[in-house]
Write a protein that holds these residues in place. Structure first.
Motif, short mmCIF file in Angstrom:
data_model
loop_
_atom_site.label_atom_id
_atom_site.label_comp_id
_atom_site.label_asym_id
_atom_site.label_seq_id
_atom_site.Cartn_x
_atom_site.Cartn_y
_atom_site.Cartn_z
N LEU A 415 8.25 2.00 -12.12
CA LEU A 415 8.84 2.57 -13.33
C LEU A 415 8.44 4.03 -13.45
O LEU A 415 7.26 4.38 -13.36
N ILE A 416 9.45 4.89 -13.65
CA ILE A 416 9.21 6.33 -13.69
C ILE A 416 9.80 6.91 -14.97
O ILE A 416 10.94 6.62 -15.34
N GLU A 417 9.00 7.72 -15.65
CA GLU A 417 9.49 8.42 -16.84
C GLU A 417 10.21 9.69 -16.41
O GLU A 417 9.62 10.55 -15.76
N ARG A 418 11.49 9.79 -16.76
CA ARG A 418 12.29 10.97 -16.43
C ARG A 418 12.75 11.63 -17.72
O ARG A 418 12.78 11.01 -18.78
N GLU A 419 13.14 12.87 -17.63
CA GLU A 419 13.60 13.59 -18.82
C GLU A 419 14.81 12.91 -19.44
O GLU A 419 14.96 12.85 -20.66
N GLU A 420 15.70 12.37 -18.56
CA GLU A 420 16.91 11.74 -19.09
C GLU A 420 16.76 10.27 -19.42
O GLU A 420 17.66 9.64 -19.96
N GLY A 421 15.61 9.68 -19.05
CA GLY A 421 15.41 8.27 -19.38
C GLY A 421 14.38 7.59 -18.50
O GLY A 421 13.53 8.24 -17.88
N LEU A 422 14.47 6.28 -18.43
CA LEU A 422 13.55 5.46 -17.65
C LEU A 422 14.20 5.10 -16.33
O LEU A 422 15.26 4.48 -16.30
N GLU A 423 13.56 5.48 -15.22
CA GLU A 423 14.10 5.16 -13.90
C GLU A 423 13.34 3.97 -13.31
O GLU A 423 12.11 3.93 -13.32
N ILE A 424 14.10 3.01 -12.80
CA ILE A 424 13.53 1.82 -12.17
C ILE A 424 13.87 1.86 -10.69
O ILE A 424 15.04 1.90 -10.31
N VAL A 425 12.85 1.86 -9.84
CA VAL A 425 13.03 1.99 -8.40
C VAL A 425 12.54 0.74 -7.69
O VAL A 425 11.41 0.29 -7.93
N ASP A 426 13.36 0.18 -6.82
CA ASP A 426 12.95 -0.95 -6.00
C ASP A 426 12.06 -0.43 -4.88
O ASP A 426 12.51 0.33 -4.03
N GLN A 427 10.80 -0.83 -4.88
CA GLN A 427 9.83 -0.26 -3.94
C GLN A 427 10.20 -0.54 -2.48
O GLN A 427 10.03 0.32 -1.61
N HIS A 428 10.67 -1.75 -2.20
CA HIS A 428 11.02 -2.10 -0.82
C HIS A 428 12.21 -1.28 -0.32
O HIS A 428 12.17 -0.70 0.77
N ILE A 429 13.25 -1.20 -1.15
CA ILE A 429 14.47 -0.51 -0.72
C ILE A 429 14.24 0.99 -0.59
O ILE A 429 14.75 1.63 0.33
N ALA A 430 13.45 1.56 -1.49
CA ALA A 430 13.16 3.00 -1.43
C ALA A 430 12.43 3.35 -0.14
O ALA A 430 12.76 4.32 0.54
N GLU A 431 11.41 2.53 0.20
CA GLU A 431 10.67 2.83 1.43
C GLU A 431 11.50 2.53 2.66
O GLU A 431 11.39 3.22 3.67
N GLU A 432 12.35 1.53 2.57
CA GLU A 432 13.22 1.20 3.70
C GLU A 432 14.15 2.37 4.02
O GLU A 432 14.36 2.72 5.18
N ARG A 433 14.71 3.00 2.99
CA ARG A 433 15.58 4.15 3.20
C ARG A 433 14.83 5.30 3.86
O ARG A 433 15.34 5.92 4.80
N TYR A 434 13.61 5.56 3.38
CA TYR A 434 12.82 6.65 3.96
C TYR A 434 12.50 6.37 5.42
O TYR A 434 12.65 7.26 6.28
N ILE A 435 12.06 5.16 5.74
CA ILE A 435 11.71 4.82 7.12
C ILE A 435 12.93 4.89 8.02
O ILE A 435 12.88 5.39 9.15
N TYR A 436 14.06 4.40 7.51
CA TYR A 436 15.31 4.42 8.28
C TYR A 436 15.69 5.85 8.69
O TYR A 436 15.99 6.12 9.85
N GLU A 437 15.67 6.76 7.71
CA GLU A 437 16.04 8.14 8.02
C GLU A 437 15.03 8.80 8.95
O GLU A 437 15.39 9.59 9.82
N LYS A 438 13.76 8.47 8.77
CA LYS A 438 12.72 9.03 9.61
C LYS A 438 12.89 8.57 11.06
O LYS A 438 12.79 9.36 12.00
#
Length: 584
Positions: A415-438
């Motif tokens: 859960l991340i506090e952003r200026e425009e609201g509350l952002e919810i990030v799926d930890q597995h999918i976020a890291e999967e995207r980073y590893i994939y591009e790397k």
């Protein structure tokens, strides 16, 4: 068998109308495109009588009174004059068939006036017979069609319900409004306005007026040029986390002409293939290419096109959309024109006038003369000459906000506090995207040797598949040794997944490559990324969460994982406040 006879003009037009005018939609399309070709900035369409009465009014250039009768005859047009012109068509219409076809199957009244005349011209048509008279009217053209298909009862039986036929017309006007944001469109059904755009020459504003603000805020700008080939593409595509259930929202244009183009569609599908899974994006793209490089005279509806070099078109569209989703757009660098020193003091060159424009203007317009003297100082010797810079590409990455991490929810979401609201990030999918591009950018993947590995049971067909793809597997860090026809072990695996069970790795590899042989490298890469990423239901401390988010923010395409699942969701502060009635 009967003797051969010459068909009447009316019957000939009715036969041709079967190709040009299929339904009410076809009439609206032909007439509105004529209005666009006439330079109209306002176009109004009114539908009634179960879509059999159609009125199209515009403020375009109008029709010259001496040409009006000719306009309703077969193969009469102002848009081409020779066969050579077919290879350089720049207008929507050009065959000169539409009006002749329409008056053979409806009762038509046309009122038109050009700015050169104080009076207008009225034409009444029925059964292909045309009567002309003078009338008073504003500059522009009004076409009124009544009782469409009144003399073709068989055609009436093939029409869908009035709601369905009107839906076709509505979708047509939406599509035309998107590619002509400079034109104000209005559509009425039985007196009720169902579509209205303001013609502000802003595509996003038109999207808001035609669809919604929600769609507009989920779009990414596309703009790219190729000066050598004369190509340019512009428009918007949706982010991969904003998708549709069908390809209904593919608004594709070639030289502002609506098209159904497999090359265009395939290039878009290829970009999004590993971003959105089985869903589809929202697309508004206009490809501008030299008219001689595309044939629009393929089909009577002019929806199909044929390219001179389809592979070049495919690659240009693909790279343009791919760049946009990566946060990269092309921007023309500002051009600075060096003033030229005139021979006389009372004449000077307007610096806002580009050199390219000068060469296109007639000689008498090459310079602008002012009524007062002004002297231009010559550049100092040490000044370097000003040159024209080429179009350059600038990266416009998504803004990287300062992340205030609140914590972890269900050991799966950050859960991340952003200026425009509350952002919810799926930890597995976020890291999967980073590893994939790397991994995709990496030339050498770090591997882990396995001194002890489980013996894995395989089938003969599994062995054949793995053997056939041995080199590709090794490219991504996998080395398999076969003990027998039904047994194998891993000698080496990517270091990122060295702690994952070999049986699990093998099962995933076989599952992914067996169903998609043509795209095996991509599937292996996706499998590796998925296995290496932190799993759901895993506790993370603050440092681990910060690292995942920090890495994810650097991704070129941070919207979805390689499987196409969305990575994050923002609950806007205004919506949260509204729920708790904070606005009151």
């Amino acid at each position: 068998m009967s003797r051969i006879v010459q068909l009447s003009k009316n019957v000939i037009n009715q036969i041709a109308a079967g190709e040009v005018i299929e339904r009410p939609f076809s009439v609206v399309k032909e007439l509105v495109e004529n209005s666009v070709d006439a330079g109209a900035s306002r176009i109004s369409v009114e539908i009634s009588n179960d879509c059999r009465n159609i009125r199209v009014a515009d403020n375009g250039s109008g029709i010259h009174p001496d040409d009006i009768l000719l306009a309703f005859s077969k193969h009469a047009t102002s848009k081409i004059s020779t066969g050579e012109d077919l290879y350089a068509v720049k207008t929507m219409g050009f065959r000169g068939e539409a009006l002749a076809s329409i008056i053979s199957i409806s009762k038509l009244t046309c009122i038109t006036r050009t700015q050169d005349f104080d009076y207008g011209t009225k034409v009444e048509c029925e059964n292909s017979e045309v009567k002309k008279s003078q009338t008073g009217c504003a500059v522009g053209t009004i076409m009124e069609i009544r009782d469409l298909f009144y003399n073709l009862p068989a055609r009436l039986k093939f029409l869908k319900s009035s709601k369905t036929e009107y839906a076709y017309i509505s979708e047509l006007l939406q599509s035309l409004a998107l590619v002509h944001p400079e034109v104000s469109f209005e559509l009425k059904n039985n007196g009720k306005t169902t579509l209205k755009t303001t013609g502000q020459n802003d595509i996003l504003q038109t999207v808001k007026e035609v669809f919604s603000d929600d769609i507009a805020k989920n779009l990414r700008k596309v703009f790219k040029t190729d000066k050598l080939s004369g190509f340019q593409i512009s428009g918007y595509v949706s982010t991969p986390d904003y998708t549709r259930a069908s390809k209904k929202d593919y608004y594709m244009y070639v030289n502002s002409r609506m098209v159904k183009c497999p090359v265009f569609q395939k290039s878009i599908d290829t970009v999004y293939k590993n971003l959105i899974g089985s869903r589809y994006p929202f697309i508004i793209l206009n490809l501008e290419i030299p008219p001689e490089d595309v044939d629009v005279n393929v089909h009577p509806t002019k929806k199909e096109v044929r390219y001179k070099n389809p592979n070049q078109i495919f690659n240009f569209i693909y790279s343009s959309v791919d760049m946009a989703l990566s946060g990269i757009i092309e921007k023309p660098a500002p051009q600075i024109v060096e003033p030229q020193v005139p021979e006389k003091e009372d004449i000077f060159v307007d610096a806002s006038f580009s050199i390219a424009e000068m060469f296109e203007k007639p000689k008498e317009e090459e310079h602008r003369v002012l009524s007062f003297p002004r002297k231009i100082e010559e550049p100092k010797p040490e000044q370097k000459p000003i040159t024209f810079s080429q179009t350059k590409i600038e990266e416009e990455k998504l803004p990287a906000p300062e992340d205030i991490i609140i914590g972890q929810y269900k050991k799966t979401y950050i859960l991340i506090e952003r200026e425009e609201g509350l952002e919810i990030v799926d930890q597995h999918i976020a890291e999967e995207r980073y590893i994939y591009e790397k991994l995709k950018k990496s030339k050498n993947i770090d591997c882990q040797l396995l001194f002890i590995s489980d013996i894995l049971e395989i089938s003969p067909s599994d062995k054949e598949l793995l053997t056939a793809n041995k080199e590709k597997l090794e490219k991504f860090g996998y080395e398999i040794e076969f003990m027998s026809e039904t047994e194998a072990i891993f000698k080496k695996v990517p270091q990122l997944i060295s702690k994952v069970s070999p049986k699990e790795i093998l099962a995933d590899i076989l599952e992914n490559i067996s169903g998609d042989i043509d795209n095996i490298e991509e599937r292996i890469l996706i499998t590796t990324s998925c296995k290496a990423a932190v799993k759901a239901n895993t506790y993370l401390n603050m440092f681990q969460m910060q690292e995942i988010i920090r890495n994810w923010r650097t991704c070129e395409k941070p919207f979805t994982c390689p499987h196409g699942r969305p990575i994050s969701k923002i609950l806007e502060h205004k919506d949260i406040a509204k729920f708790f009635q904070r606005g009151k």
